[in-house]
Write a protein that holds these residues in place. Sequence first.
Motif, short mmCIF file in Angstrom:
data_model
loop_
_atom_site.label_atom_id
_atom_site.label_comp_id
_atom_site.label_asym_id
_atom_site.label_seq_id
_atom_site.Cartn_x
_atom_site.Cartn_y
_atom_site.Cartn_z
N ALA A 177 -28.21 -9.45 14.70
CA ALA A 177 -28.18 -9.79 13.28
C ALA A 177 -29.60 -9.89 12.73
CB ALA A 177 -27.45 -11.11 13.07
N ASP A 178 -29.76 -9.47 11.50
CA ASP A 178 -30.93 -9.80 10.70
C ASP A 178 -30.45 -10.01 9.27
OD1 ASP A 178 -30.84 -7.26 9.40
OD2 ASP A 178 -32.11 -6.38 10.97
N LYS A 179 -31.34 -10.18 8.32
CA LYS A 179 -30.91 -10.54 6.97
C LYS A 179 -30.16 -9.41 6.26
CE LYS A 179 -35.31 -9.39 4.66
NZ LYS A 179 -34.76 -8.44 3.67
N ASP A 180 -30.26 -8.19 6.78
CA ASP A 180 -29.63 -7.04 6.12
C ASP A 180 -28.53 -6.39 6.93
OD1 ASP A 180 -31.47 -7.09 3.91
OD2 ASP A 180 -32.99 -6.23 5.26
N LYS A 181 -28.29 -6.84 8.15
CA LYS A 181 -27.46 -6.04 9.04
C LYS A 181 -26.79 -6.91 10.10
CE LYS A 181 -29.58 -2.46 10.58
NZ LYS A 181 -30.60 -1.67 11.31
N VAL A 199 -25.61 -13.93 6.64
CA VAL A 199 -25.43 -13.33 7.95
C VAL A 199 -25.69 -14.41 8.99
CG1 VAL A 199 -26.04 -11.39 9.45
CG2 VAL A 199 -26.44 -11.21 6.98
N SER A 200 -24.89 -14.45 10.05
CA SER A 200 -25.08 -15.49 11.07
C SER A 200 -24.69 -14.96 12.43
CB SER A 200 -24.24 -16.73 10.73
OG SER A 200 -22.87 -16.40 10.60
N VAL A 229 -28.35 -18.62 14.75
CA VAL A 229 -29.39 -18.20 13.82
C VAL A 229 -28.70 -17.84 12.53
CG1 VAL A 229 -31.29 -16.62 13.33
CG2 VAL A 229 -30.86 -17.35 15.68
N LEU A 230 -29.19 -18.39 11.41
CA LEU A 230 -28.57 -18.22 10.10
C LEU A 230 -29.54 -17.53 9.15
CD1 LEU A 230 -27.19 -21.87 9.75
CD2 LEU A 230 -26.06 -19.92 10.83
N TYR A 231 -29.04 -16.53 8.42
CA TYR A 231 -29.84 -15.80 7.44
C TYR A 231 -29.26 -16.05 6.06
CZ TYR A 231 -31.56 -13.27 11.53
OH TYR A 231 -32.12 -12.93 12.74
N ASP A 232 -30.04 -16.69 5.21
CA ASP A 232 -29.65 -16.96 3.82
C ASP A 232 -30.72 -16.33 2.93
OD1 ASP A 232 -28.65 -17.93 1.47
OD2 ASP A 232 -29.23 -20.02 1.81
N ASP A 233 -30.48 -15.07 2.55
CA ASP A 233 -31.50 -14.27 1.86
C ASP A 233 -32.74 -14.21 2.75
OD1 ASP A 233 -29.82 -13.71 -0.31
OD2 ASP A 233 -30.34 -15.61 -1.26
N TYR A 240 -36.64 -12.31 17.51
CA TYR A 240 -37.91 -11.57 17.52
C TYR A 240 -37.99 -10.69 16.27
CZ TYR A 240 -41.36 -8.00 18.77
OH TYR A 240 -42.43 -7.14 18.75
N ASN A 241 -39.12 -10.76 15.60
CA ASN A 241 -39.41 -9.89 14.45
C ASN A 241 -38.30 -9.93 13.40
OD1 ASN A 241 -41.11 -8.07 13.07
ND2 ASN A 241 -39.96 -6.30 13.84
N GLY A 242 -37.76 -11.12 13.17
CA GLY A 242 -36.74 -11.29 12.15
C GLY A 242 -35.33 -10.97 12.60
N GLY A 243 -35.17 -10.46 13.83
CA GLY A 243 -33.85 -10.11 14.33
C GLY A 243 -33.42 -11.01 15.47
N SER A 244 -32.11 -11.18 15.61
CA SER A 244 -31.55 -12.03 16.66
C SER A 244 -30.53 -11.25 17.47
CB SER A 244 -30.83 -13.24 16.04
OG SER A 244 -31.67 -13.93 15.15
N VAL A 245 -30.53 -11.47 18.78
CA VAL A 245 -29.57 -10.77 19.64
C VAL A 245 -28.97 -11.75 20.64
CG1 VAL A 245 -31.29 -10.00 21.34
CG2 VAL A 245 -29.16 -8.70 21.03
N ALA A 246 -27.64 -11.67 20.82
CA ALA A 246 -26.91 -12.46 21.80
C ALA A 246 -26.16 -11.50 22.71
CB ALA A 246 -25.93 -13.40 21.10
N ILE A 247 -26.26 -11.73 24.01
CA ILE A 247 -25.67 -10.81 25.00
C ILE A 247 -24.68 -11.56 25.88
CG2 ILE A 247 -26.15 -9.24 26.92
CD1 ILE A 247 -28.94 -8.82 25.77
N ASP A 248 -23.51 -10.98 26.04
CA ASP A 248 -22.54 -11.44 27.05
C ASP A 248 -22.60 -10.45 28.20
OD1 ASP A 248 -20.42 -12.47 28.49
OD2 ASP A 248 -18.90 -11.44 27.30
#
Length: 417
Positions: A140-144, A70-71, A38-42, A92-100
Amino acid sequence: MSGIIGIFNQDNNDTNIEDLIFGMYALQHRGQDTMGIVLYDDDNIEKKYGPGTVADNISLDDVDKLRANVSIGHMKYEFLGEKATENMPYFYNGGSVAIDGVITNEDFSLQELVEKIQGSEEELTEYISGLKGAFAMVYADKDKLMAIRDSHSVKPISVGVKDKEFIVASETCAFDSVGAEKYKDLIGGEIFIVTKNKIQSIYSKQREHRLAIFEMLYIQRPDSYVEGVSVYKSRFNAGEILYDECKTDADIVIGSPESGSIAALGYAKKANIECLPGLVKNRYIKRTFIEKEDSTRRNSVKVKLNAVKEIIQGKDVILVDDSIVRGTTIRRVVETLKNAGAKKIHVRIASPEIRTSDSITIDIPDERKLIAYRRTLEEMREEIGCDSLYFLSLNGLRNACGNKGYYERYFWGESHE
């Protein structure tokens, strides 16, 4: 088992995704069944998902054209019994999560996890403290960008830095691949946060340190470091200690490629016996340890390894491997060495017997499928077909890896309390 990575550029430059993809290539050994980014460009968000490896889904044109401030990336092996994984990282809701790893709370949901991450820090630390299982995660999201490690430190995750770019990843080899330096290893319960103007850590509950010892033994790339400990050195140490525990005379030492090769070097050095490349691995066959189907595993083993007859013929051989799970691979290797003319084959394993199933840190099958299940050492030797067999003691393995405190239940067996 997964490889996870996230990148945040504090300069807020929308750069191409070269570092993300190179980092994912470095972690590809941790997951080859499915991948996603998932890639965030602004305010623009781009998502790519697909089965297989990074190379199966991302082209060189993609690397040149796709851009992000942010990626986040995720590569996964599907454990036995899992449904086919789709759309990971979870969005979900603009945010992405990856879990190991695995979170074992019965009421756990990825949606609630993202909601807590997007809420207050107090709520998040309380929520993470209540999660059970073994996990490292990247959000990750566009700000964090955020990295979180479980309270027992079972699954590792580290932070690297390259100029104003912060990278969080499952292994430090990802930093080397993009020219970054390690910034820190997360401790148990740590929540590491990067924004444009801030770098901080907040902390949920920290519990007894129990790093998954299979990370040191098998999972990690040998050029990685876990909490400051060299994976290569740990495996080399294990080979040396293995010789100290079971001194054996032979003509040559060989390692079972590739997982046993470093322990074989340690064994050979301590024994003062030549270590030679007596087995050749087909690099296009993925790890048979974590193949889900028995038939697929057997067929993979048949084409995975061949012996170099000029090295093996007429020799007493010490064969070193990192572990034995079902015994499928080691039986085939011993048979291959015999067919190549080995006189005697002494199998030396750089870990204890695996006696218990596990589905939290690595996919170890039901006990009844394990070669060590209710078998004596002599019965296992007969099953494998070698002339002698020895497993490294648990204390020996702990010493080799730095004695940091480990998740090691696979070795305990039924009698452990």
